[in-house]
Enzyme design. Structure first.
Site, PDB file in Angstrom:
ATOM      1  N   LEU A 107      32.406 -52.975  53.851  1.00  0.00           N
ATOM      2  CA  LEU A 107      31.919 -52.540  55.150  1.00  0.00           C
ATOM      3  C   LEU A 107      32.721 -51.301  55.514  1.00  0.00           C
ATOM      4  O   LEU A 107      33.945 -51.281  55.341  1.00  0.00           O
ATOM      5  CB  LEU A 107      32.129 -53.622  56.213  1.00  0.00           C
ATOM      6  CG  LEU A 107      31.316 -54.908  56.083  1.00  0.00           C
ATOM      7  CD1 LEU A 107      31.683 -55.883  57.190  1.00  0.00           C
ATOM      8  CD2 LEU A 107      29.816 -54.610  56.112  1.00  0.00           C
ATOM      9  N   ASP A 108      32.053 -50.272  56.022  1.00  0.00           N
ATOM     10  CA  ASP A 108      32.789 -49.059  56.351  1.00  0.00           C
ATOM     11  C   ASP A 108      33.648 -49.254  57.598  1.00  0.00           C
ATOM     12  O   ASP A 108      33.569 -50.285  58.271  1.00  0.00           O
ATOM     13  CB  ASP A 108      31.841 -47.863  56.490  1.00  0.00           C
ATOM     14  CG  ASP A 108      30.883 -47.986  57.673  1.00  0.00           C
ATOM     15  OD1 ASP A 108      31.329 -48.291  58.785  1.00  0.00           O
ATOM     16  OD2 ASP A 108      29.672 -47.761  57.482  1.00  0.00           O
ATOM     17  N   LYS A 109      34.456 -48.272  57.879  1.00  0.00           N
ATOM     18  CA  LYS A 109      35.441 -48.350  58.959  1.00  0.00           C
ATOM     19  C   LYS A 109      34.813 -48.663  60.307  1.00  0.00           C
ATOM     20  O   LYS A 109      35.395 -49.368  61.129  1.00  0.00           O
ATOM     21  CB  LYS A 109      36.213 -47.030  59.027  1.00  0.00           C
ATOM     22  CG  LYS A 109      37.396 -47.014  59.975  1.00  0.00           C
ATOM     23  CD  LYS A 109      38.134 -45.692  59.866  1.00  0.00           C
ATOM     24  CE  LYS A 109      39.364 -45.661  60.768  1.00  0.00           C
ATOM     25  NZ  LYS A 109      40.086 -44.365  60.638  1.00  0.00           N
ATOM     26  N   THR A 129      31.999 -50.348  60.833  1.00  0.00           N
ATOM     27  CA  THR A 129      31.125 -51.523  60.795  1.00  0.00           C
ATOM     28  C   THR A 129      31.989 -52.781  60.833  1.00  0.00           C
ATOM     29  O   THR A 129      32.988 -52.872  60.131  1.00  0.00           O
ATOM     30  CB  THR A 129      30.256 -51.528  59.525  1.00  0.00           C
ATOM     31  OG1 THR A 129      29.473 -50.329  59.490  1.00  0.00           O
ATOM     32  CG2 THR A 129      29.321 -52.723  59.506  1.00  0.00           C
TER      33      THR A 129
END
Length: 234
Positions: free
Chosen positions: A101-103, A105
């Site tokens: 999961l990106d920063k 999200t």
């Protein structure tokens, strides 16, 4: 597996450090009896400094990832591993995220030290559904659900169309998106292709496995029944 190797593989220290802990009587059974390096004791009956051992090899961990944390150890700043016990970084085999999961999200993130299980989840053939709660910058146009479900949607700079995705419109700026693949920043790029912008994104479910009240930043080791939910669709 000998006690020294077991504890070292779980990240409780080097073999030398673990041997020292055993000599000092810090490793006991549940009755308080100090264990020796060659003591034949079941994992679930071992205490280290009066605390039960971390989950055995083959563990699958679910975390409710907060915003502002990244999944790659190559990134600078706060890492999702900072939310786990320090010794988890020393486990052998290593504990890896199952996808990322990106920063910006939040939500459901899985970890495991079981390579076979990891590949089973991320395999394109598995098509494990991931459910995202989406907040948008402006109202949707109304044709997004049909476009996402078409199986012909193309993202910029890609040559293969997206697999059909589900979209449940909750109100004009909120939706639930169900993906069956995990391309780079896929949810954000899908809405960007419609001329919209995602302002908040949370993964609420993987398969039929939800967060079920797990607090933000919290984590838990999954039971066999919970692991099976990952491959079950509601």
């Amino acid at each position: 597996m000998r006690l020294v190797k077991l504890l070292a593989n779980l990240g409780y220290g080097s073999r030398k450090e673990v041997q020292t802990a055993i000599r000092h009587g810090w490793v006991t059974d549940r009755d308080g009896k100090a264990l020796k390096a060659d003591s034949p004791t079941a994992h679930e009956n071992i205490l280290f400094d009066d605390e039960p051992l971390d989950p055995a090899q083959g563990v699958v961990v679910l975390m409710n990832k907060p915003l502002g944390y990244t999944c790659s150890i190559k990134d600078k700043g706060r890492l999702v591993y900072d939310l786990l016990p320090d010794r988890f970084r020393m486990r052998k085999p290593v504990l890896s995220t199952i996808g990322r999961l990106d920063k910006e999200t939040s939500g459901a993130l899985l970890f495991t030290d079981d390579g076979t299980f990891l590949h089973k989840v991320i395999s394109p053939k598995a098509e494990v559904p991931k459910v995202y709660e989406v907040t948008l910058d402006r109202p949707m146009k109304g044709d997004e659900a049909a476009l996402f479900a078409s199986g012909g949607m193309m993202l910029e700079s890609e040559v293969k169309p997206l697999k059909p995705a589900g979209l449940e419109v909750l109100d004009e700026t909120h939706a639930r998106l169900i993906l069956h693949e995990g391309r780079y920043h896929q949810a954000r790029r899908m809405f960007a292709a419609t001329g919209n912008h995602v302002t908040a994104l949370t993964r609420s479910r993987i398969g039929a496995l939800g967060l079920d009240g797990l607090e933000e930043g919290g984590w838990k080791a999954l039971s066999e029944d919970e692991k099976a939910l990952i491959f079950a669709a509601e």
